[in-house]
Design an enzyme around this catalytic site. Structure first.
Site, PDB file in Angstrom:
ATOM      1  N   CYS A  77       0.809  -1.144  -0.024  1.00 20.50           N
ATOM      2  CA  CYS A  77      -0.060   0.051  -0.052  1.00 20.50           C
ATOM      3  C   CYS A  77       0.878   1.395   0.077  1.00 20.50           C
ATOM      4  O   CYS A  77       0.344   2.500  -0.257  1.00 20.50           O
ATOM      5  CB  CYS A  77      -0.978  -0.100   1.172  1.00 20.50           C
ATOM      6  SG  CYS A  77      -0.146   0.184   2.863  1.00 20.50           S
ATOM      7  N   HIS A 452      -1.764   1.434   7.356  1.00 23.67           N
ATOM      8  CA  HIS A 452      -2.222   1.289   5.798  1.00 23.67           C
ATOM      9  C   HIS A 452      -2.270   2.854   5.338  1.00 23.67           C
ATOM     10  O   HIS A 452      -2.517   3.665   6.024  1.00 23.67           O
ATOM     11  CB  HIS A 452      -3.602   0.772   5.843  1.00 23.67           C
ATOM     12  CG  HIS A 452      -4.365   0.547   4.263  1.00 23.67           C
ATOM     13  ND1 HIS A 452      -3.733  -0.409   3.521  1.00 23.67           N
ATOM     14  CD2 HIS A 452      -5.359   1.332   3.791  1.00 23.67           C
ATOM     15  CE1 HIS A 452      -4.288  -0.180   2.559  1.00 23.67           C
ATOM     16  NE2 HIS A 452      -5.197   0.785   2.379  1.00 23.67           N
TER      17      HIS A 452
END
EC number: 3.4.19.12
Length: 517
Positions: A77, A452
């Site tokens: 990510c 994230h």
């Protein structure tokens, strides 16, 4: 109770089963064998259909107005969010295109040393909808493979930092540029003299000074490349040391301590970055000379040490400005902690106050002059222009000019100490010389050990007006893409901010006036 139709069906099934059981063993074996063949054929057909057409989810078409997402290869990510942010900067994509084109023109053979720029360009063009693709999700594993060729140890299954990857990409692009053949320069006399007819003789050139520096094509065009100035002044004799220039690809700003009841803004972080600091016990050559002139015997004087005031400024602002907000802090026990404070930022950013100016330079009284830089992105001005009048000058009276909706520069503290700030106001961007527009925001959710990365970015411009800037924002988390509002973007806890240089209203009017002449 079953209906009459259901009872009739059940009775017929029972009769068929009884007739099958009354048949001989040989007949039952043949029937069961045929059923096995039919079942095998059906299974083979189903497998073939799956292999040829694949599952339905893999054939999704991208929805109109959105951009492709990127598949998460494990813990990638950090890479996906950075690529989405870079693809929202048209000046960087255009520079990559010009760089690869120039490299292809200079090279005769296969482009074995241009893997990164071409791979990155193809990915960014696909993410900015400049390449014809209807896929909803793209695979960026090719970028990791290329970076490993540059000896970067990047694992797709370990959590990495998006800001570190940004510098990995820029430094690798610089390495690729160093392998590019140099363009012959007029001052490169030695290269110009490498002629066959001049081989017997050696032509030399004597000069009193140092050779004129040759221009660096890549650095002069690098959109994220800027320069910092470091200025030191002696507090005793007020002598100013020579200004030192350092390069940067991103501004890494620490977050100052917040004051209760007053929000933190990007201006606070920028001012904290350029705030003056005292450096003690520094040898001052000017104080030493003054002390030596004061002695009657002419004896040798020891080096005089003094306290200097050091201040940073921005000597050259880039076309694309990457701002990194440092959210890593350390506890008293040495444990890494993440700072979750919200730092307010606006869609437009004025950098006039943070720009370095030569001493004695007077700002223009007729408004800033905008000069168009050939090869720059549309509406991106890279020339060095005079700051706008009205900003606080050293020794000038303090005026109530507000920057970026935060606070007046005259009200900001000279040292990083918590003070009260006025409430935000609506800034005036019309006459700014160094004006930037927000293009993308990278946000990190989680703590220092796991989390994230997601990205807010502008939607690409329409095909009818490719030079315009879209006002539609997108929220992207790996392969998930949806529309977002500007208010949602400005309310996020930014980790990386991507701004791009634009012309203010006054500069646009000045350029139109000169074109009419």
């Amino acid at each position: 109770m079953l209906s009459s139709r259901a009872q009739a069906a059940r009775t017929a099934a029972d009769k068929a089963l009884q007739r099958f059981l009354r048949t001989g063993a040989a007949v039952r074996y043949k029937v069961m064998k045929n059923w096995g063949v039919i079942g095998g054929i059906a299974a083979a057909l189903a497998a073939g259909i799956y292999v040829i057409w694949g599952p339905i989810t893999e054939r999704k078409k991208r929805r109109k107005g959105l951009v492709p997402g990127l598949v998460n290869l494990g813990n990638t990510c950090f890479m996906n969010s950075l690529l989405q942010g870079l693809s929202a900067c048209p000046a960087f994509v255009k520079w990559l295109e010009e760089f690869t084109t120039q490299y292809s023109r200079d090279q005769q053979g296969p482009h074995t040393h241009q893997c990164l720029s071409l791979t990155l360009l193809n990915l960014l063009k696909a993410l900015s909808c400049q390449e014809v693709t209807e896929d909803e999700v793209l695979d960026a594993s090719c970028l990791l493979d290329v970076l490993r060729m540059y000896r970067w140890q990047i694992s797709s299954f370990e959590e990495q930092d998006a800001h570190e990857l940004f510098h990995v990409i820029t430094s690798s692009l610089e390495d690729e540029r160093d392998r590019q053949p140099r363009v012959t320069h007029l001052f490169d006399v030695h290269s110009l003299e490498q002629q066959s007819e001049m081989a017997p003789r050696q032509v030399t050139c004597h000069t009193r000074g140092s050779p004129h520096p040759t221009t660096n094509h890549w650095k002069s065009q690098h959109p994220f490349h800027g320069r910092l100035t470091s200025n030191m002044v002696c507090k005793h004799c007020e002598h100013q040391s020579p200004v030192r220039f350092d390069t940067f690809d991103s501004l890494s700003l620490s977050i100052p301590a917040a004051t209760w009841g007053h929000p933190l803004t990007l201006d606070h972080c920028l001012h904290h970055f350029i705030s003056s600091e005292s450096v003690r016990d520094v040898v001052c050559d000017n104080c030493t000379k003054i002390e030596a002139r004061g002695t009657l015997t002419g004896e040798k004087v020891e080096h005089q040490r003094s306290t200097f005031v050091k201040q940073l400024k921005l000597g050259k602002l880039p076309q694309c400005l990457c701002i990194h907000l440092q959210r890593l802090s350390w506890s008293s026990h040495g444990t890494p902690l993440k700072r979750h404070e919200h730092v307010q930022f606006n869609e437009f950013l004025m950098m006039d106050f943070y720009k370095y100016r030569l001493l004695g330079h007077k700002p223009s009284q007729h408004g800033p002059k905008a000069t168009e830089n050939p090869g720059s992105a549309p509406e991106v001005q890279d020339a060095q222009a005079a700051p706008k009048p009205g900003l606080s000058q050293p020794g000038a009276p303090k005026t109530q000019i507000f920057l970026n909706g935060a606070c007046s520069p005259s009200l900001l503290p000279a040292l990083p100490s918590p003070v009260a700030f006025p409430l935000p106001v609506v800034p005036d961007y019309s006459s700014s010389t160094y004006l930037f527009r927000l293009m993308a925001v990278v946000v990190h959710h989680g703590d220092m050990h796991s989390g994230h990365f997601v990205t807010y970015r502008r939607s690409p411009p329409s095909a009818k007006n490719p030079l315009s800037t879209s006002n539609q924002w997108l929220w992207i988390s790996d392969d998930t893409v949806r529309k977002a509002s500007l208010q949602e973007v400005l309310s996020s806890s930014a980790y990386l901010l991507f701004y791009e240089r634009v012309l203010s209203r006054v500069q646009q009017q000045g350029r139109e006036y000169r074109s009419e002449e």
